[in-house]
Design an enzyme around this catalytic site. Structure first.
Site, PDB file in Angstrom:
ATOM      1  N   GLN A   1     -20.810   6.852   3.982  1.00  0.00           N
ATOM      2  CA  GLN A   1     -19.580   7.055   4.742  1.00  0.00           C
ATOM      3  C   GLN A   1     -18.489   6.097   4.242  1.00  0.00           C
ATOM      4  OE1 GLN A   1     -20.104   7.118   8.974  1.00  0.00           O
ATOM      5  NE2 GLN A   1     -17.959   7.518   9.338  1.00  0.00           N
ATOM      6  N   PHE A   2     -17.721   6.569   3.272  1.00  0.00           N
ATOM      7  CA  PHE A   2     -16.665   5.739   2.699  1.00  0.00           C
ATOM      8  C   PHE A   2     -15.595   5.387   3.727  1.00  0.00           C
ATOM      9  CE2 PHE A   2     -14.727   9.878   2.275  1.00  0.00           C
ATOM     10  CZ  PHE A   2     -13.368   9.646   2.390  1.00  0.00           C
ATOM     11  N   THR A   3     -15.483   6.172   4.787  1.00  0.00           N
ATOM     12  CA  THR A   3     -14.444   5.922   5.793  1.00  0.00           C
ATOM     13  C   THR A   3     -14.659   4.616   6.554  1.00  0.00           C
ATOM     14  OG1 THR A   3     -15.581   7.254   7.457  1.00  0.00           O
ATOM     15  CG2 THR A   3     -13.949   8.383   6.077  1.00  0.00           C
TER      16      THR A   3
END
Length: 145
Positions: free
Chosen positions: A78-80
């Site tokens: 999850q790069f967010t």
């Protein structure tokens, strides 16, 4: 690197309506990889996660690890987690690692946790995933290095 660890009773991950991964009791781990992270940083997480005691024992004390309870892990990239919301209303993700390198470290972490004897299931890197989970507690821990 940042891991948001949620203790769950069960979780299911779907891509395009198809079940890709499913776990019972254990952790859903949302993993963010920061630009510049390395295998050494991932090694810290590989060492830290298995013995982490966030499950209750027979006396209701938070005293058992995922290994102790025979739990599973659903590991989701999850790069967010590296969203920067300091300016304006649209987050930027400039602190997140480039996709190819982030995927390498994500898979490295998965292998390391598997080598520690854990059952680790994953999502599909970069896909639009739908996750349904029943949180236990809820109990959420964040590890960052």
């Amino acid at each position: 690197m940042k891991a948001v660890i949620q203790r769950v009773n069960n979780a299911t991950l779907k891509v395009d309506g198809e079940i890709i991964s499913q776990i019972g009791k254990g952790y859903v781990i949302f993993l963010g990889v920061k630009s510049g992270d390395s295998e050494a940083v991932a090694d810290y997480f590989i060492k830290k996660i298995p013995p982490l005691r966030i499950f209750e024992d027979e006396n209701g004390k938070i005293n058992k690890s995922i290994i102790d309870v025979g739990g599973e892990i659903l590991l989701v990239s999850q790069f967010t987690l590296y969203a920067n919301t300091d300016h304006g209303n649209r987050p930027d993700f400039l602190s997140a690692e480039k996709p190819d390198r982030a995927n390498e470290l994500y898979l490295y972490l998965k292998r390391g946790l598997t080598d520690k004897g854990l059952t680790v299931k994953t999502g599909v890197f970069g896909a639009d995933m739908k996750i349904t989970q029943e949180n236990d507690g809820p109990f959420t821990v964040i590890i960052e290095k």
